[in-house]
Design a protein around this motif. Structure first.
Motif, mmCIF file in Angstrom:
data_model
loop_
_atom_site.group_PDB
_atom_site.id
_atom_site.type_symbol
_atom_site.label_atom_id
_atom_site.label_comp_id
_atom_site.label_asym_id
_atom_site.label_seq_id
_atom_site.Cartn_x
_atom_site.Cartn_y
_atom_site.Cartn_z
ATOM 1 N N SER A 66 13.004 -4.266 12.510
ATOM 2 C CA SER A 66 12.332 -3.980 11.238
ATOM 3 C C SER A 66 10.925 -3.423 11.441
ATOM 4 C CB SER A 66 12.281 -5.245 10.373
ATOM 5 O OG SER A 66 11.583 -6.285 11.039
ATOM 6 N N VAL A 67 10.190 -3.941 12.424
ATOM 7 C CA VAL A 67 8.811 -3.486 12.618
ATOM 8 C C VAL A 67 8.775 -2.028 13.051
ATOM 9 C CG1 VAL A 67 8.734 -4.378 15.008
ATOM 10 C CG2 VAL A 67 6.606 -3.942 13.759
ATOM 11 N N SER A 68 9.615 -1.642 13.998
ATOM 12 C CA SER A 68 9.631 -0.250 14.459
ATOM 13 C C SER A 68 10.265 0.667 13.417
ATOM 14 C CB SER A 68 10.364 -0.130 15.802
ATOM 15 O OG SER A 68 11.638 -0.734 15.755
ATOM 16 N N GLN A 69 11.218 0.135 12.671
ATOM 17 C CA GLN A 69 11.839 0.924 11.607
ATOM 18 C C GLN A 69 10.799 1.317 10.565
ATOM 19 O OE1 GLN A 69 14.599 -1.126 8.910
ATOM 20 N NE2 GLN A 69 16.014 0.586 9.165
ATOM 21 N N ARG A 70 9.923 0.385 10.204
ATOM 22 C CA ARG A 70 8.864 0.666 9.226
ATOM 23 C C ARG A 70 7.893 1.711 9.765
ATOM 24 N NH1 ARG A 70 8.969 -4.976 8.616
ATOM 25 N NH2 ARG A 70 7.087 -5.185 9.900
ATOM 26 N N VAL A 71 7.546 1.580 11.024
ATOM 27 C CA VAL A 71 6.608 2.524 11.644
ATOM 28 C C VAL A 71 7.190 3.931 11.668
ATOM 29 C CG1 VAL A 71 5.474 3.138 13.826
ATOM 30 C CG2 VAL A 71 5.443 0.767 13.029
ATOM 31 N N MET A 114 8.678 0.041 20.075
ATOM 32 C CA MET A 114 7.377 0.663 19.844
ATOM 33 C C MET A 114 7.021 1.607 20.992
ATOM 34 S SD MET A 114 6.322 -0.317 16.862
ATOM 35 C CE MET A 114 4.543 -0.082 16.805
ATOM 36 N N GLY A 115 7.372 1.221 22.197
ATOM 37 C CA GLY A 115 7.155 2.106 23.339
ATOM 38 C C GLY A 115 7.993 3.354 23.258
ATOM 39 N N LEU A 116 9.183 3.217 22.730
ATOM 40 C CA LEU A 116 10.077 4.358 22.522
ATOM 41 C C LEU A 116 9.438 5.355 21.547
ATOM 42 C CD1 LEU A 116 13.031 4.621 23.715
ATOM 43 C CD2 LEU A 116 13.835 4.091 21.428
ATOM 44 N N ILE A 117 8.892 4.834 20.454
ATOM 45 C CA ILE A 117 8.255 5.698 19.463
ATOM 46 C C ILE A 117 7.048 6.404 20.070
ATOM 47 C CG2 ILE A 117 7.143 5.829 17.196
ATOM 48 C CD1 ILE A 117 8.687 3.343 16.366
ATOM 49 N N TYR A 118 6.329 5.718 20.956
ATOM 50 C CA TYR A 118 5.172 6.339 21.612
ATOM 51 C C TYR A 118 5.571 7.650 22.285
ATOM 52 C CZ TYR A 118 1.696 7.203 25.251
ATOM 53 O OH TYR A 118 0.774 7.797 26.090
ATOM 54 N N GLU A 162 -2.565 8.588 13.783
ATOM 55 C CA GLU A 162 -2.119 7.545 12.856
ATOM 56 C C GLU A 162 -1.170 6.582 13.561
ATOM 57 O OE1 GLU A 162 1.114 8.120 9.732
ATOM 58 O OE2 GLU A 162 -0.716 8.212 8.525
ATOM 59 N N PHE A 163 -0.236 7.141 14.330
ATOM 60 C CA PHE A 163 0.690 6.279 15.065
ATOM 61 C C PHE A 163 -0.044 5.442 16.111
ATOM 62 C CE2 PHE A 163 3.074 5.600 19.002
ATOM 63 C CZ PHE A 163 3.933 4.607 18.550
ATOM 64 N N LEU A 164 -0.970 6.046 16.855
ATOM 65 C CA LEU A 164 -1.708 5.300 17.876
ATOM 66 C C LEU A 164 -2.448 4.110 17.269
ATOM 67 C CD1 LEU A 164 -3.267 7.976 20.278
ATOM 68 C CD2 LEU A 164 -1.335 6.441 20.717
ATOM 69 N N ALA A 165 -2.997 4.300 16.078
ATOM 70 C CA ALA A 165 -3.702 3.206 15.406
ATOM 71 C C ALA A 165 -2.738 2.079 15.052
ATOM 72 C CB ALA A 165 -4.398 3.730 14.148
ATOM 73 N N VAL A 166 -1.553 2.438 14.581
ATOM 74 C CA VAL A 166 -0.532 1.431 14.249
ATOM 75 C C VAL A 166 -0.061 0.720 15.514
ATOM 76 C CG1 VAL A 166 1.815 1.111 13.371
ATOM 77 C CG2 VAL A 166 0.243 2.638 12.179
ATOM 78 N N LEU A 167 0.143 1.479 16.585
ATOM 79 C CA LEU A 167 0.567 0.886 17.853
ATOM 80 C C LEU A 167 -0.492 -0.074 18.383
ATOM 81 C CD1 LEU A 167 2.592 0.771 20.227
ATOM 82 C CD2 LEU A 167 1.365 2.726 21.225
ATOM 83 N N GLN A 168 -1.759 0.317 18.294
ATOM 84 C CA GLN A 168 -2.845 -0.547 18.764
ATOM 85 C C GLN A 168 -2.894 -1.841 17.959
ATOM 86 O OE1 GLN A 168 -4.725 -0.118 21.424
ATOM 87 N NE2 GLN A 168 -6.007 -1.928 21.093
ATOM 88 N N GLU A 169 -2.700 -1.720 16.647
ATOM 89 C CA GLU A 169 -2.689 -2.904 15.786
ATOM 90 C C GLU A 169 -1.533 -3.836 16.171
ATOM 91 O OE1 GLU A 169 -2.578 -4.091 11.015
ATOM 92 O OE2 GLU A 169 -2.324 -2.007 11.650
ATOM 93 N N TYR A 170 -0.362 -3.245 16.410
ATOM 94 C CA TYR A 170 0.788 -4.045 16.835
ATOM 95 C C TYR A 170 0.465 -4.767 18.141
ATOM 96 C CZ TYR A 170 5.320 -5.294 18.761
ATOM 97 O OH TYR A 170 6.367 -5.999 19.323
ATOM 98 N N TYR A 171 -0.131 -4.058 19.078
ATOM 99 C CA TYR A 171 -0.461 -4.635 20.385
ATOM 100 C C TYR A 171 -1.474 -5.767 20.249
ATOM 101 C CZ TYR A 171 -2.850 -5.022 24.873
ATOM 102 O OH TYR A 171 -3.446 -5.501 26.004
ATOM 103 N N GLU A 172 -2.469 -5.581 19.403
ATOM 104 C CA GLU A 172 -3.493 -6.622 19.235
ATOM 105 C C GLU A 172 -2.910 -7.894 18.644
ATOM 106 O OE1 GLU A 172 -6.572 -4.682 17.016
ATOM 107 O OE2 GLU A 172 -7.250 -3.504 18.756
#
Length: 201
Positions: A66-71, A114-118, A162-172
């Motif tokens: 669900s988390v990656s689907q939303r992203v 999330m790494g896949l989306i990166y 925009e994606f990098l910011a979302v990825l960073q938030e997920y990582y934090e």
């Protein structure tokens, strides 16, 4: 494996440096095909078919969590590939699908997704250069057959940041998952690499 006591501050920078070798390998493989002086419509068509095969599997894997689907909402690439394939199909007298092999991705966590989306999103960054090179061929132009590489057009960098910011938030929120995110990125690079195996101009 990164020292577990020294977690990276920037997940984007960590992925960029830790997957640089794979990135260069995949980029080099694709460039040797697409930038070859003898590239023809049939070979390009098969590149698109194989990329569609790989991206379909990657996008399905992303949508399993669900988390990656939303992203990934509004970031799908299959429609562009399908438009390009549809444009090339009339130019190919005999459609050959025998070279396609089943791509299987076994993700084990949303962090890997999330790494896949990166990788999927990062792959759009070189699209402008690739598009410019491809449209030198008489059987392609800026409006036909290069939608996948054109991707977001002028919104390319904005969407990436925009994606990098979302990825960073997920990582934090999930600081222990950096190696899992990296594993997902490596799977994506390997998937793209493998889908092009054996394809030459």
């Amino acid at each position: 494996m990164t020292n577990s006591n020294i977690k990276p501050k920037s997940i984007g920078l960590f992925l960029k440096t830790s997957t640089a070798g794979l990135h260069r390998e995949v980029e080099g493989k694709l460039s040797r095909i697409l930038f070859h002086r003898d590239l023809n419509a049939r070979t390009y068509y098969h590149v698109l078919l194989r990329m569609h095969n790989a991206y379909k599997e990657m996008e399905q894997a992303v949508n399993n969590y669900s988390v990656s689907q939303r992203v990934y909402v509004n970031r799908g690439k299959l429609r562009w590939l399908e438009n390009d394939i549809a444009h090339l199909t009339p130019l190919i007298k005999q459609v050959e699908g025998k070279h396609l092999s089943k791509v299987t991705l076994n993700l084990s966590s949303p962090a890997q997704a999330m790494g896949l989306i990166y990788v999927i999103e990062g792959a759009t960054l070189g699209g402008e250069h690739i598009q410019a090179r491809l449209t030198r061929h008489s059987w392609l132009d800026a409006q036909h057959g290069v939608a996948f590489f054109a991707s977001y057009g002028i919104k390319r960098m904005a969407n990436w940041h925009e994606f990098l910011a979302v990825l960073q938030e997920y990582y934090e929120h999930n600081p222990d998952d950096y190696d899992e995110i990296k594993a997902g990125a490596e799977l994506a690079f390997q998937s793209i690499h493998d889908c092009l195996e054996g394809l030459n101009t």
